[in-house]
Design an enzyme around this catalytic site. Structure first.
Site, PDB file in Angstrom:
ATOM      1  N   SER A  82     -25.146 -26.990   2.671  1.00  0.00           N
ATOM      2  CA  SER A  82     -24.566 -28.327   2.570  1.00  0.00           C
ATOM      3  C   SER A  82     -24.200 -28.849   3.959  1.00  0.00           C
ATOM      4  CB  SER A  82     -23.376 -28.296   1.611  1.00  0.00           C
ATOM      5  OG  SER A  82     -22.976 -29.592   1.250  1.00  0.00           O
ATOM      6  N   ASP A  86     -30.500 -30.386  -7.011  1.00  0.00           N
ATOM      7  CA  ASP A  86     -29.622 -30.694  -5.895  1.00  0.00           C
ATOM      8  C   ASP A  86     -29.877 -32.141  -5.460  1.00  0.00           C
ATOM      9  OD1 ASP A  86     -28.433 -30.900  -3.274  1.00  0.00           O
ATOM     10  OD2 ASP A  86     -28.492 -28.719  -3.142  1.00  0.00           O
ATOM     11  N   HIS A 127     -26.352 -28.068  -6.408  1.00  0.00           N
ATOM     12  CA  HIS A 127     -25.881 -27.974  -5.022  1.00  0.00           C
ATOM     13  C   HIS A 127     -25.020 -26.747  -4.768  1.00  0.00           C
ATOM     14  CE1 HIS A 127     -25.404 -29.837  -1.115  1.00  0.00           C
ATOM     15  NE2 HIS A 127     -24.091 -29.697  -1.176  1.00  0.00           N
TER      16      HIS A 127
END
Length: 587
Positions: free
Chosen positions: A124, A265, A300
């Site tokens: 991320s 994601d 994610h």
């Protein structure tokens, strides 16, 4: 993916000081083999607290796996966060992070326990920090493994696909409060009162639905603070393609990369685009040739067998897919020089629930097929007369629906995250019962159909408003009628000419909207159907267009828009799908 080194015991050194070029001291926790030998090192830089989230910062590589096989793992609080000095730059990672990353790599390489070979890891926001460092080219950086974030979204954070012209309230109102807590703590350490800030943060976290539906969004109590307001403004401001391309300096990245992401994601598009661009534009022959991509059936921050309402089988998880071992093999090859075989692309084919490999992306065997929209003018709901077929339309009545921004189509599953929301594949039947959702479905499939690669909709549409959105969603319809979402996209009408500038459209005029739906890999089983949903909202995955032409978050009241979707010879709307004729199931 075997490792010849014996398992080693480890030691931990906490809050080790690294001095940056301007004198600011950053602190890191260092996990390393408890011996006197030199080892390659893996650096993880984080704004999320090196202590509390140590095991989450790179879930694709397990710390124990790394240290026990002879790697040093260095996890560092970035500037201005937790144990490190300085002023945090928030989402504006262009202020210091490249230089700090460079200095940190070179500091590590000079330590007596390091053999001079340094890699990076993290997911991320931590992926963005890797890209910033790699673009600075520290001499001892030999490889990076960015997960759930690409160079293609650098500076955009978790905004939806570049060029869409929209923002994601769900993501923003999930990420901003978490970052704000550290700001509040820092203010309190300075002797300042942060109680009201804490109350405003708690309100968003405890009642996320109320917060995300607040109108106008710009007046949310949490946005009264300058730091948080600046973050909001920066992440909701549409960025021009020219500005974004100027940030994506693939030519400055000269090291091998392991790109990792999930099909569900919100940044899958950015990770895959970064992989493709590094193959084409990498700054050295090594970087062009040594790019690797792993895509699983994940979200994610969830990488198990289950996602949404589906179980993808025992090999779908990080453990079942041996993802940590794949990461170690990557570092073995590029930090240690071990001659280990690594596939260029490893992806999970959902529906078949198997891992596949390829030498390129998109797949060489891809056949691009157009599936045209058809109806007799009543495609509203899944019980309407909308169809998808390879046959081009002739003379057909358009479909119409009414979009009221005060009653937006709610997000059910998909590629996003937010407090109180469930990502991934969920049954869309409730959504498809709404009259403001058009459904176009193929006949029941007589044989299996593999779709692997990028998806794009070409839609001809008109609206009664000066601005509006058009959304699209690809769905797998099971024989019992349950319908699971695979991918989605959106385009803002006022941004189709230039994403950074609001340009009102002409009410009633037919425009062509190119709507990317990202990428996926799905085996549609015999007896299933392929469905396309079209509407004008998918909220709060995407901010709801109030149909006024004003900037995101400005409006307390909206305008109802009457939408018309065309599918006839001169306005042939179609969904282009990457069909794999020689499916991985049979080849």
């Amino acid at each position: 993916m075997k490792h010849n080194m014996k398992s080693l015991s480890a030691r931990l050194d906490r809050d080790v000081v690294m001095e940056m070029r301007d004198g600011i001291k950053l602190r890191a926790d260092i996990y390393r083999p408890a011996d006197r030998r030199k080892h390659p090192a893996i650096l993880i830089r984080t704004p999320y607290n090196k202590v509390c989230n140590a095991w989450h910062h790179n879930s694709f590589l397990h710390f124990i796996d790394a240290t026990s096989t002879g790697y040093v793992v260095v996890i560092q609080d970035v500037r201005g966060r937790f144990a490190s000095e300085g002023q945090w730059s928030g989402s504006d990672i262009f202020q210091h992070e490249g230089e700090d990353g460079y200095d940190s790599v070179e500091w590590i390489a000079a330590q007596p326990w390091c053999d001079g070979n340094v890699g990076m890891a993290g997911i991320s926001a931590l992926a963005g920090l890797q890209w910033m460092t790699a673009m600075e080219n520290p001499p001892h950086l030999k490889a990076i493994a960015p997960g759930c974030g690409g160079l293609a979204n650098i500076g955009l954070g978790m905004q939806p696909r570049r060029g869409s012209g929209v923002a994601s309230p769900a993501v923003l109102l999930s990420s901003i409060p978490g970052n704000a807590l550290e700001v509040a703590a820092r203010l309190e350490r300075e002797g300042k009162d942060a109680q009201q800030m804490r109350r405003d943060i708690a309100w968003v976290q405890s009642d996320p639905e109320r917060a995300v539906y607040h109108l106008p969004l710009k007046d949310l109590p949490i946005l009264r603070y300058e730091f948080l307001r600046n973050t909001w403004d920066r992440l909701t401001r549409p960025v021009s393609q020219a500005e974004q391309f100027s940030r994506e300096k693939y030519e400055r990245v000269t090291v091998p990369c392991l790109h990792q992401v999930g099909w569900y994601d919100g940044l899958e598009w950015a990770v895959i685009e970064s992989y493709v661009n590094m193959r084409r534009r990498g700054g050295s022959a090594l970087s062009k040739q040594c790019q690797h991509l792993i895509v699983g059936p994940w979200w994610h921050t969830e990488w198990g067998n289950f996602l949404g309402a589906l179980n993808f089988g025992p090999t779908a998880s990080l453990a079942g897919g041996m993802i940590s071992q794949s990461n170690l093999a990557f570092y073995d090859r590029y930090l240690r020089g071990v001659d280990t075989k690594l596939p260029a692309v490893r992806y999970f084919l959902m529906g078949a629930n198997i891992w596949c490999e390829s030498d390129e992306w998109p797949l060489a065997e891809t056949q691009w097929q157009r599936f045209y929209l058809h109806s007799r003018g009543h495609a509203n709901t899944s019980n309407g007369d909308g169809t998808l077929s390879r046959e081009e339309p002739q003379s057909e009545s358009p479909d119409q629906f009414c979009y009221d921004p005060l009653i937006p189509v709610p997000s059910v599953g998909g590629r996003f995250f937010g407090t109180g929301l469930v990502p991934g594949p969920l049954d869309q039947s409730r959504i498809e019962s709404r009259h403001d959702v058009l459904c176009y479905s193929t006949p029941v499939l007589e044989s299996e159909l593999e779709i692997t690669g990028p998806l794009e909709l070409r839609l001809y549409a008109a609206t009664s408003a000066t601005d509006t959105d058009f959304t699209a969603k690809l769905v797998d319809v099971y024989p019992d009628g349950t319908a699971y979402n695979l991918a989605e996209g959106i385009r803002r009408a006022s941004r189709i000419q230039a994403v950074e500038k609001i340009s009102p459209i002409i009410p009633g005029k037919i425009y062509e909207y190119v709507i990317p739906l990202g990428e996926t890999s799905q085996l549609f089983r015999k007896g299933h159907r392929v469905r396309l949903e079209i509407s004008s909202s998918n909220f709060p995955m995407f901010d709801r267009n109030m149909n006024t032409g004003r900037a995101i978050g400005e409006d307390a009241l909206g305008v109802i828009a009457f939408q018309t979707i065309y599918h006839q010879s001169e306005y042939a709307s179609y969904l282009e799908l990457p069909v794999i004729l020689s499916s991985s199931v049979t080849r």
